[in-house]
Design a protein around this motif. Structure first.
Motif, mmCIF file in Angstrom:
data_model
loop_
_atom_site.group_PDB
_atom_site.id
_atom_site.type_symbol
_atom_site.label_atom_id
_atom_site.label_comp_id
_atom_site.label_asym_id
_atom_site.label_seq_id
_atom_site.Cartn_x
_atom_site.Cartn_y
_atom_site.Cartn_z
ATOM 1 N N HIS A 17 -3.546 -2.377 -4.049
ATOM 2 C CA HIS A 17 -2.534 -3.235 -3.522
ATOM 3 C C HIS A 17 -2.751 -4.563 -3.849
ATOM 4 C CE1 HIS A 17 -1.692 0.405 -0.410
ATOM 5 N NE2 HIS A 17 -0.920 0.436 -1.459
ATOM 6 N N LEU A 18 -4.097 -4.966 -3.773
ATOM 7 C CA LEU A 18 -4.418 -6.184 -4.178
ATOM 8 C C LEU A 18 -3.890 -6.657 -5.346
ATOM 9 C CD1 LEU A 18 -8.082 -7.282 -2.515
ATOM 10 C CD2 LEU A 18 -6.134 -8.643 -2.231
ATOM 11 N N ALA A 19 -4.361 -5.578 -6.444
ATOM 12 C CA ALA A 19 -3.732 -5.999 -7.885
ATOM 13 C C ALA A 19 -2.298 -6.134 -8.016
ATOM 14 C CB ALA A 19 -4.474 -4.515 -8.743
ATOM 15 N N GLU A 20 -1.492 -5.163 -7.235
ATOM 16 C CA GLU A 20 -0.003 -5.532 -7.267
ATOM 17 C C GLU A 20 0.372 -6.914 -6.672
ATOM 18 O OE1 GLU A 20 3.736 -3.299 -5.270
ATOM 19 O OE2 GLU A 20 1.858 -1.997 -5.870
ATOM 20 N N ALA A 21 -0.290 -7.147 -5.544
ATOM 21 C CA ALA A 21 0.014 -8.438 -5.085
ATOM 22 C C ALA A 21 -0.284 -9.883 -5.771
ATOM 23 C CB ALA A 21 -0.700 -8.517 -3.310
ATOM 24 N N VAL A 22 -1.540 -9.864 -6.415
ATOM 25 C CA VAL A 22 -1.746 -10.823 -7.304
ATOM 26 C C VAL A 22 -1.485 -10.723 -8.536
ATOM 27 C CG1 VAL A 22 -3.584 -11.498 -5.681
ATOM 28 C CG2 VAL A 22 -4.247 -10.139 -7.693
ATOM 29 N N GLY A 23 -1.013 -9.731 -9.173
ATOM 30 C CA GLY A 23 -0.456 -9.555 -10.565
ATOM 31 C C GLY A 23 -1.777 -9.479 -11.590
ATOM 32 N N LEU A 24 -2.992 -8.988 -11.271
ATOM 33 C CA LEU A 24 -3.912 -8.702 -12.102
ATOM 34 C C LEU A 24 -4.126 -7.261 -12.120
ATOM 35 C CD1 LEU A 24 -6.324 -11.240 -10.650
ATOM 36 C CD2 LEU A 24 -5.012 -11.392 -12.592
ATOM 37 N N SER A 25 -4.725 -7.001 -13.118
ATOM 38 C CA SER A 25 -5.471 -5.374 -13.192
ATOM 39 C C SER A 25 -6.265 -4.937 -12.184
ATOM 40 C CB SER A 25 -5.796 -4.876 -14.559
ATOM 41 O OG SER A 25 -7.113 -5.650 -14.811
ATOM 42 N N GLN A 26 -6.394 -3.803 -11.822
ATOM 43 C CA GLN A 26 -7.207 -3.152 -10.752
ATOM 44 C C GLN A 26 -8.741 -3.626 -11.106
ATOM 45 O OE1 GLN A 26 -6.937 0.773 -9.467
ATOM 46 N NE2 GLN A 26 -4.576 0.616 -9.395
ATOM 47 N N SER A 27 -8.973 -3.468 -12.625
ATOM 48 C CA SER A 27 -10.350 -3.988 -12.967
ATOM 49 C C SER A 27 -10.639 -5.131 -12.867
ATOM 50 C CB SER A 27 -10.431 -3.407 -14.436
ATOM 51 O OG SER A 27 -11.716 -3.809 -15.191
ATOM 52 N N ALA A 28 -9.829 -6.279 -13.082
ATOM 53 C CA ALA A 28 -9.899 -7.472 -12.685
ATOM 54 C C ALA A 28 -10.100 -7.660 -11.182
ATOM 55 C CB ALA A 28 -8.728 -8.352 -13.685
ATOM 56 N N VAL A 29 -9.228 -7.242 -10.597
ATOM 57 C CA VAL A 29 -9.628 -7.407 -9.269
ATOM 58 C C VAL A 29 -10.783 -6.956 -8.741
ATOM 59 C CG1 VAL A 29 -8.331 -6.753 -6.847
ATOM 60 C CG2 VAL A 29 -7.018 -7.556 -8.470
ATOM 61 N N SER A 30 -11.155 -5.777 -9.143
ATOM 62 C CA SER A 30 -12.342 -5.272 -8.752
ATOM 63 C C SER A 30 -13.746 -6.218 -8.979
ATOM 64 C CB SER A 30 -13.001 -3.780 -9.232
ATOM 65 O OG SER A 30 -11.849 -2.818 -8.788
ATOM 66 N N HIS A 31 -13.525 -6.800 -10.383
ATOM 67 C CA HIS A 31 -14.513 -7.612 -10.792
ATOM 68 C C HIS A 31 -14.614 -9.002 -9.885
ATOM 69 C CE1 HIS A 31 -17.107 -9.980 -13.153
ATOM 70 N NE2 HIS A 31 -16.288 -11.126 -13.268
ATOM 71 N N GLN A 32 -13.426 -9.474 -9.492
ATOM 72 C CA GLN A 32 -13.468 -10.476 -8.729
ATOM 73 C C GLN A 32 -14.093 -10.347 -7.319
ATOM 74 O OE1 GLN A 32 -13.325 -13.161 -10.262
ATOM 75 N NE2 GLN A 32 -12.173 -12.895 -12.109
ATOM 76 N N LEU A 33 -13.715 -9.179 -6.629
ATOM 77 C CA LEU A 33 -14.039 -8.635 -5.348
ATOM 78 C C LEU A 33 -15.604 -8.783 -5.370
ATOM 79 C CD1 LEU A 33 -11.139 -6.294 -4.477
ATOM 80 C CD2 LEU A 33 -11.807 -8.546 -3.283
ATOM 81 N N LYS A 34 -16.020 -8.228 -6.508
ATOM 82 C CA LYS A 34 -17.392 -8.122 -6.358
ATOM 83 C C LYS A 34 -18.238 -9.522 -6.278
ATOM 84 C CE LYS A 34 -21.411 -6.443 -9.086
ATOM 85 N NZ LYS A 34 -22.031 -5.802 -10.231
ATOM 86 N N VAL A 35 -17.635 -10.640 -6.982
ATOM 87 C CA VAL A 35 -18.272 -11.848 -7.043
ATOM 88 C C VAL A 35 -18.165 -12.578 -5.540
ATOM 89 C CG1 VAL A 35 -17.700 -14.289 -7.947
ATOM 90 C CG2 VAL A 35 -17.636 -12.273 -9.504
ATOM 91 N N LEU A 36 -16.749 -12.100 -4.899
ATOM 92 C CA LEU A 36 -16.329 -12.621 -3.600
ATOM 93 C C LEU A 36 -17.218 -12.134 -2.708
ATOM 94 C CD1 LEU A 36 -12.452 -12.731 -3.823
ATOM 95 C CD2 LEU A 36 -14.041 -14.740 -3.834
ATOM 96 N N LYS A 37 -17.605 -10.559 -2.703
ATOM 97 C CA LYS A 37 -18.520 -10.190 -1.814
ATOM 98 C C LYS A 37 -19.810 -10.463 -1.969
ATOM 99 C CE LYS A 37 -19.338 -5.566 -0.070
ATOM 100 N NZ LYS A 37 -19.463 -3.952 -0.122
#
Length: 110
Positions: free
Chosen positions: A44-64
């Motif tokens: 749902h985050l990927a859809e909301a921000v217009g990025l791939s799920q892979s890219a969102v997962s990577h960014q979430l890891k950095v944020l976490k």
């Protein structure tokens, strides 16, 4: 051996610099902006921000890793949210700042 006050201040300033550098990515800022509305799973985050799920997962890891977001598991799903109200406050203050200041690139165009 304990840290003296000057060393502690230096350490805090280094941590603050890292914190701001983490916020220096448009994808991560979009994720934070979305998470202000509540918790989301990666798809749902990927859809909301217009990025791939892979890219969102990577960014979430950095944020976490930098304690900006937290996660919770519900069955097979993992939901992400802002770690605390300070993240929201910092985001809102930053947004207020940039919305009332002149675009620094505007002067270069003239």
């Amino acid at each position: 051996m304990s840290m003296n006050e000057k060393d502690m201040q230096e350490f805090s300033l280094q941590k603050l610099a890292i914190f701001f550098s983490v916020l220096g990515d448009t994808g991560r800022v979009k994720i934070i902006n979305t998470l202000i509305g509540g918790e989301y799973c990666v798809s749902h985050l990927a859809e909301a921000v217009g990025l791939s799920q892979s890219a969102v997962s990577h960014q979430l890891k950095v944020l976490k890793t930098n304690n900006i977001v937290k996660s919770r598991r519900d069955g097979k799903n993992i939901y992400y949210s802002l770690n605390d109200e300070h993240i929201f406050d910092i985001f809102e203050i930053g947004l207020a700042h940039v919305s009332h200041t002149q675009d620094p690139y505007e002067e270069e165009k003239e």
